[in-house]
Design a protein around this motif. Structure first.
Motif, PDB file in Angstrom:
ATOM      1  N   GLY A   1       0.828  -1.193   0.000  1.00 41.26           N
ATOM      2  CA  GLY A   1       0.000   0.000   0.000  1.00 41.26           C
ATOM      3  C   GLY A   1       0.861   1.241   0.000  1.00 41.26           C
ATOM      4  N   ARG A   2       0.304   2.302  -0.566  1.00 35.45           N
ATOM      5  CA  ARG A   2       1.045   3.568  -0.569  1.00 35.45           C
ATOM      6  C   ARG A   2       0.097   4.731  -0.321  1.00 35.45           C
ATOM      7  N   LEU A   3       0.417   5.497   0.708  1.00 35.03           N
ATOM      8  CA  LEU A   3      -0.273   6.732   1.046  1.00 35.03           C
ATOM      9  C   LEU A   3       0.512   7.867   0.404  1.00 35.03           C
ATOM     10  N   SER A   4      -0.175   8.717  -0.325  1.00 32.53           N
ATOM     11  CA  SER A   4       0.482   9.834  -1.005  1.00 32.53           C
ATOM     12  C   SER A   4      -0.480  11.018  -1.001  1.00 32.53           C
ATOM     13  N   GLY A   5      -0.055  12.114  -1.591  1.00 32.32           N
ATOM     14  CA  GLY A   5      -0.979  13.233  -1.721  1.00 32.32           C
ATOM     15  C   GLY A   5      -0.315  14.575  -1.547  1.00 32.32           C
ATOM     16  N   THR A   6      -1.155  15.562  -1.272  1.00 32.78           N
ATOM     17  CA  THR A   6      -0.712  16.937  -1.060  1.00 32.78           C
ATOM     18  C   THR A   6      -0.821  17.252   0.423  1.00 32.78           C
ATOM     19  N   LEU A   7       0.284  17.691   0.997  1.00 28.87           N
ATOM     20  CA  LEU A   7       0.311  18.029   2.414  1.00 28.87           C
ATOM     21  C   LEU A   7      -0.371  19.378   2.644  1.00 28.87           C
ATOM     22  N   GLN A   8      -0.680  19.671   3.892  1.00 26.68           N
ATOM     23  CA  GLN A   8      -1.348  20.933   4.232  1.00 26.68           C
ATOM     24  C   GLN A   8      -0.537  22.150   3.798  1.00 26.68           C
ATOM     25  N   ASP A   9       0.800  22.024   3.744  1.00 23.77           N
ATOM     26  CA  ASP A   9       1.634  23.161   3.327  1.00 23.77           C
ATOM     27  C   ASP A   9       1.729  23.297   1.807  1.00 23.77           C
ATOM     28  N   GLY A  10       1.010  22.431   1.073  1.00 29.52           N
ATOM     29  CA  GLY A  10       0.987  22.509  -0.384  1.00 29.52           C
ATOM     30  C   GLY A  10       1.998  21.630  -1.084  1.00 29.52           C
ATOM     31  N   SER A  11       2.936  21.081  -0.352  1.00 32.25           N
ATOM     32  CA  SER A  11       3.917  20.203  -0.989  1.00 32.25           C
ATOM     33  C   SER A  11       3.277  18.844  -1.304  1.00 32.25           C
ATOM     34  N   VAL A  12       3.783  18.248  -2.363  1.00 33.04           N
ATOM     35  CA  VAL A  12       3.256  16.966  -2.835  1.00 33.04           C
ATOM     36  C   VAL A  12       4.233  15.865  -2.448  1.00 33.04           C
ATOM     37  N   THR A  13       3.703  14.765  -1.939  1.00 31.98           N
ATOM     38  CA  THR A  13       4.538  13.623  -1.602  1.00 31.98           C
ATOM     39  C   THR A  13       4.038  12.387  -2.334  1.00 31.98           C
ATOM     40  N   SER A  14       4.986  11.647  -2.896  1.00 31.58           N
ATOM     41  CA  SER A  14       4.626  10.380  -3.535  1.00 31.58           C
ATOM     42  C   SER A  14       4.491   9.271  -2.507  1.00 31.58           C
ATOM     43  N   GLY A  15       4.806   9.571  -1.257  1.00 34.71           N
ATOM     44  CA  GLY A  15       4.645   8.612  -0.173  1.00 34.71           C
ATOM     45  C   GLY A  15       5.663   7.495  -0.232  1.00 34.71           C
ATOM     46  N   MET A  16       5.366   6.450   0.511  1.00 31.77           N
ATOM     47  CA  MET A  16       6.244   5.287   0.541  1.00 31.77           C
ATOM     48  C   MET A  16       5.385   4.032   0.476  1.00 31.77           C
ATOM     49  N   TRP A  17       5.943   3.000  -0.065  1.00 34.77           N
ATOM     50  CA  TRP A  17       5.266   1.715  -0.107  1.00 34.77           C
ATOM     51  C   TRP A  17       5.447   1.011   1.231  1.00 34.77           C
ATOM     52  N   VAL A  18       4.366   0.453   1.727  1.00 30.08           N
ATOM     53  CA  VAL A  18       4.400  -0.317   2.962  1.00 30.08           C
ATOM     54  C   VAL A  18       3.842  -1.711   2.679  1.00 30.08           C
ATOM     55  N   ARG A  19       4.096  -2.613   3.607  1.00 31.29           N
ATOM     56  CA  ARG A  19       3.519  -3.957   3.545  1.00 31.29           C
ATOM     57  C   ARG A  19       2.269  -3.937   4.411  1.00 31.29           C
ATOM     58  N   ALA A  20       1.181  -4.413   3.867  1.00 29.23           N
ATOM     59  CA  ALA A  20      -0.099  -4.394   4.599  1.00 29.23           C
ATOM     60  C   ALA A  20      -0.670  -5.799   4.664  1.00 29.23           C
ATOM     61  N   THR A  21      -1.144  -6.170   5.847  1.00 24.28           N
ATOM     62  CA  THR A  21      -1.798  -7.453   6.065  1.00 24.28           C
ATOM     63  C   THR A  21      -3.141  -7.182   6.726  1.00 24.28           C
ATOM     64  N   PHE A  22      -4.173  -7.891   6.281  1.00 23.95           N
ATOM     65  CA  PHE A  22      -5.519  -7.706   6.800  1.00 23.95           C
ATOM     66  C   PHE A  22      -6.085  -9.033   7.267  1.00 23.95           C
ATOM     67  N   GLY A  23      -6.761  -9.008   8.399  1.00 26.30           N
ATOM     68  CA  GLY A  23      -7.564 -10.135   8.863  1.00 26.30           C
ATOM     69  C   GLY A  23      -9.006  -9.663   8.900  1.00 26.30           C
ATOM     70  N   LEU A  24      -9.889 -10.409   8.268  1.00 30.87           N
ATOM     71  CA  LEU A  24     -11.297 -10.024   8.228  1.00 30.87           C
ATOM     72  C   LEU A  24     -12.152 -11.143   8.784  1.00 30.87           C
ATOM     73  N   ARG A  25     -13.330 -10.767   9.262  1.00 37.88           N
ATOM     74  CA  ARG A  25     -14.304 -11.775   9.663  1.00 37.88           C
ATOM     75  C   ARG A  25     -15.680 -11.307   9.198  1.00 37.88           C
ATOM     76  N   ARG A  26     -16.512 -12.308   8.938  1.00 31.73           N
ATOM     77  CA  ARG A  26     -17.870 -12.009   8.511  1.00 31.73           C
ATOM     78  C   ARG A  26     -18.722 -11.818   9.767  1.00 31.73           C
ATOM     79  N   VAL A  27     -19.365 -10.666   9.859  1.00 28.28           N
ATOM     80  CA  VAL A  27     -20.214 -10.340  10.999  1.00 28.28           C
ATOM     81  C   VAL A  27     -21.598 -10.003  10.443  1.00 28.28           C
ATOM     82  N   GLY A  28     -22.569 -10.849  10.756  1.00 27.47           N
ATOM     83  CA  GLY A  28     -23.920 -10.598  10.261  1.00 27.47           C
ATOM     84  C   GLY A  28     -23.999 -10.514   8.754  1.00 27.47           C
ATOM     85  N   GLY A  29     -23.202 -11.300   8.064  1.00 27.20           N
ATOM     86  CA  GLY A  29     -23.211 -11.308   6.607  1.00 27.20           C
ATOM     87  C   GLY A  29     -22.331 -10.260   5.956  1.00 27.20           C
TER      88      GLY A  29
END
Length: 145
Positions: A91-119
């Protein structure tokens, strides 16, 4: 009864909801994606964030730093079995910071655990990490998938 393909499609929609919620800076939309008792191991301290309010507080801190938020996933792999599932991606978070500068962000490793709740599939656990250079003790934030 849903098929494995249906479950995977629903889970992908949940994870796409993270992207959409972040881009819209919509905490209410993000809240709907997480289990109330979600445990998150994010890159920011503390070591764990417990509960949906703690997770949303983390996203609120992102919104305070970014005027415009971009987020993307790459190489998502899912394993689904009835009422539980896990996945991993880059995953990569990027965007425009509050000061107007643009960042391409950094790539991170993301792991998700999900469960079904009420469908409905909800994120019950997530972990985000960056590789570590053992000699310096610093995160390697310039790597790309």
């Amino acid at each position: 009864m849903t098929t494995r393909q249906d479950d995977e499609a629903q889970i992908r929609q949940v994870l796409d909801g993270i992207v959409d919620g972040l881009r819209a800076k919509d905490l209410d939309a993000l809240r709907r994606l997480y289990a109330d008792d979600v445990v998150s191991f994010d890159v920011e301290p503390p070591l764990q964030h417990v509960g949906v309010d703690a997770k949303l507080a983390n996203w609120a801190r992102v919104f305070a730093v970014f005027a415009e938020v971009g987020y993307e996933f790459r190489d998502l792999v899912l394993a689904v079995d009835g009422t539980v599932a896990f996945g991993h991606a880059f995953g990569r978070l990027s965007g425009t910071l509050q000061d107007g500068s643009v960042t391409s962000g950094m790539w991170v490793r993301a792991t998700f655990g999900l469960r079904r709740v009420g469908g409905t599939w909800l994120i019950a656990h997530d972990q985000v990490s960056v590789p570590l250079d053992l000699r310096s003790g610093r995160g390697l934030t310039d790597l790309e998938p």
